[in-house]
Write an enzyme that holds these catalytic residues in place. Structure first.
Site, PDB file in Angstrom:
ATOM      1  N   PHE A 122       0.787  -1.497  -0.337  1.00  0.00           N
ATOM      2  CA  PHE A 122       0.138   0.117   0.215  1.00  0.00           C
ATOM      3  C   PHE A 122       1.189   1.538  -0.191  1.00  0.00           C
ATOM      4  O   PHE A 122       1.463   0.844   1.281  1.00  0.00           O
ATOM      5  CB  PHE A 122      -1.302  -0.289   1.288  1.00  0.00           C
ATOM      6  CG  PHE A 122      -1.806   1.150   1.288  1.00  0.00           C
ATOM      7  CD1 PHE A 122      -3.298   0.868   0.429  1.00  0.00           C
ATOM      8  CD2 PHE A 122      -1.345   2.187   2.733  1.00  0.00           C
ATOM      9  CE1 PHE A 122      -3.891   1.631   0.710  1.00  0.00           C
ATOM     10  CE2 PHE A 122      -2.437   3.201   2.425  1.00  0.00           C
ATOM     11  CZ  PHE A 122      -3.384   3.160   1.542  1.00  0.00           C
ATOM     12  N   LEU A 124       1.051   4.784   0.265  1.00  0.00           N
ATOM     13  CA  LEU A 124       0.122   6.443   0.171  1.00  0.00           C
ATOM     14  C   LEU A 124       0.963   6.997   0.881  1.00  0.00           C
ATOM     15  O   LEU A 124       1.705   8.172   0.399  1.00  0.00           O
ATOM     16  CB  LEU A 124      -0.870   5.525   1.476  1.00  0.00           C
ATOM     17  CG  LEU A 124      -1.197   7.501   1.649  1.00  0.00           C
ATOM     18  CD1 LEU A 124      -2.429   8.065   0.366  1.00  0.00           C
ATOM     19  CD2 LEU A 124      -1.648   7.085   2.891  1.00  0.00           C
ATOM     20  N   ILE A 156       7.606   2.239   3.537  1.00  0.00           N
ATOM     21  CA  ILE A 156       6.218   1.491   2.489  1.00  0.00           C
ATOM     22  C   ILE A 156       6.553  -0.247   3.129  1.00  0.00           C
ATOM     23  O   ILE A 156       7.464  -1.339   2.985  1.00  0.00           O
ATOM     24  CB  ILE A 156       6.895   1.123   0.982  1.00  0.00           C
ATOM     25  CG1 ILE A 156       5.779   2.786   0.148  1.00  0.00           C
ATOM     26  CG2 ILE A 156       5.466   0.331   0.133  1.00  0.00           C
ATOM     27  CD1 ILE A 156       4.665   3.788   0.882  1.00  0.00           C
ATOM     28  N   GLY A 339      16.355  -7.555  35.556  1.00  0.00           N
ATOM     29  CA  GLY A 339      17.160  -7.720  34.177  1.00  0.00           C
ATOM     30  C   GLY A 339      16.961  -8.527  33.169  1.00  0.00           C
ATOM     31  O   GLY A 339      17.124  -8.226  32.238  1.00  0.00           O
ATOM     32  N   GLU A 362      -0.901   3.626  10.310  1.00  0.00           N
ATOM     33  CA  GLU A 362      -1.954   3.319  10.155  1.00  0.00           C
ATOM     34  C   GLU A 362      -2.936   4.320  10.557  1.00  0.00           C
ATOM     35  O   GLU A 362      -3.658   4.331  10.972  1.00  0.00           O
ATOM     36  CB  GLU A 362      -2.693   2.289  10.176  1.00  0.00           C
ATOM     37  CG  GLU A 362      -1.998   0.522   9.579  1.00  0.00           C
ATOM     38  CD  GLU A 362      -1.794   1.083   8.351  1.00  0.00           C
ATOM     39  OE1 GLU A 362      -2.729   1.577   7.590  1.00  0.00           O
ATOM     40  OE2 GLU A 362      -0.380   0.876   7.687  1.00  0.00           O
TER      41      GLU A 362
END
Length: 379
Positions: A122, A124, A156, A339, A362
């Protein structure tokens, strides 16, 4: 209201959990250490149908509802949030613009590629446009039966391993949101190059790169929706994806909780397991509360998506709460381990690093609060 999963939902959840326990959990630490993308495991997931959970039945997929899809995302993230990012970004996030806006012929092409094993990304975010998605600079210019794309996309997921991209570009930056278009793009189109893999804090098994487009000619038939509808498609896509990201965050919560309970029963101090001390018990109880509350939120958002009910606010509530919960619970897990939790000998420091992105991608936690507040004030 039924809190029982359907037979199909439970089957997908259990199948994914079994796969993750055997094929992911034993190796996730090495992937993280070596910044390694586990293509062999992705291939196995494809054979099981896990990388195509978003493909509708009419296009050759399982036709899973959103609840089942997101149960799968939770279980993968319980094993490795980076691998969950790979799957979610491909079969859900990158494919959602197609689900939302594509024609029948466009869907046949896109889902056909995914059914053959193609991963997707995607595209954008840009170097200068993150939360301000309407401020993107990547240009698209109509040229006969093509659009010519020029610009750079940043951060991306799957950028360097995807065969398919959904890409957002503007006809004219002065038009703002009204000038944005969305395209389906084949990675093999001339003019596309990929930047180096990012060396990230967490989700290190996922492939994150920049993607550069230089005079890339995309067929006009690959435009999703009409010119200028890209911003609306992007916002609808992000609405859909928020429950999925929330599910991934819950996977980190669950992994942190399970590791903490196991360690608390085994770690001896003052002659008894640390689980016997109320201070530790309270931490574990809080972890369980936040995990289950976050899970119920993403399941409600998913259910509303499946029922065709308004879900924007509940999806933002789920994403915001689950992201914050993952960060809190992973931090608490490190505290339970003391620890040892601060070393790479145990997995909780990885959960801590993986959790942070759940408050960022997102739509940041702050953007989610804006969405929630705006919805409240409109009502």
């Amino acid at each position: 209201m039924n809190f029982q999963f359907t037979e199909e939902q439970e089957m997908m959840r259990k199948m994914t959990r079994d796969f993750v326990d055997n094929e992911v959990v034993p190796y996730a630490g090495e992937w993280d250490k070596n910044n390694h993308f586990p293509q062999d495991v992705v291939d196995k997931m494809f054979e099981l149908g896990l990388t195509t959970v978003g493909v509708p039945a009419e296009y050759g997929g399982a036709g899973l509802d959103h609840v089942a899809q997101n149960l799968v995302m939770e279980e993968i993230a319980r094993g490795d949030a980076g691998l969950a990012t790979t799957v979610c970004a491909s079969t859900l996030l990158a494919a959602d613009p197609v689900l939302i806006a594509a024609t029948h012929e466009q869907k046949k092409w896109w889902y056909g590629m995914q059914n053959e094993g193609a991963l997707a990304a995607f595209c954008l975010t840009e170097p200068g446009a993150g939360s301000d998605a309407a401020g993107l600079s990547m240009k698209c210019v109509k040229d006969g039966d093509y659009y010519i794309l020029n610009g750079t996309k940043q951060f991306i997921s799957n950028g360097g391993v995807a065969q398919l991209y959904t890409v957002f570009a503007t006809l004219d930056k002065k038009l703002g949101a009204k000038g944005i278009c969305c395209f389906m793009v084949d990675r093999n189109t001339p003019g596309i190059t990929v930047g180096p893999k990012e060396d990230k804090l967490g989700i290190r098994s996922s492939n994150t790169t920049s993607v550069i487009f230089e005079d890339v000619r995309v067929p006009a038939k690959n435009l999703l929706g009409a010119e200028g509808e890209g911003f609306k498609i992007a916002m609808k896509t992000l609405d859909l994806s928020r429950a999925s990201v929330a599910a991934m965050a819950v996977g980190i919560c669950q992994a942190s909780l399970e590791a903490s309970v196991k360690y608390a029963k085994e770690r001896m101090q003052f002659g008894k397991p640390i689980a016997a001390f109320q201070g530790i018990q309270f931490i574990l109880a809080d972890m369980a509360q936040y995990t289950q509350a976050a899970r119920l939120l993403y399941l409600e958002a998913s259910s509303k998506q499946d029922m065709g009910l308004p879900f924007t606010q509940i999806a933002s509530l789920a994403k915001c709460f689950a992201g914050d919960a993952a960060m809190k619970i992973a931090t608490d897990a490190v505290q339970v381990f003391g620890g040892y939790g601060y070393t790479k000998e145990y997995p909780v420091e990885k959960y801590f690093r993986d959790a942070k992105i759940m408050q960022i991608f997102e739509g940041t936690a702050q953007i989610q609060r804006i969405v929630i507040a705006n919805d409240l004030l409109r009502g």
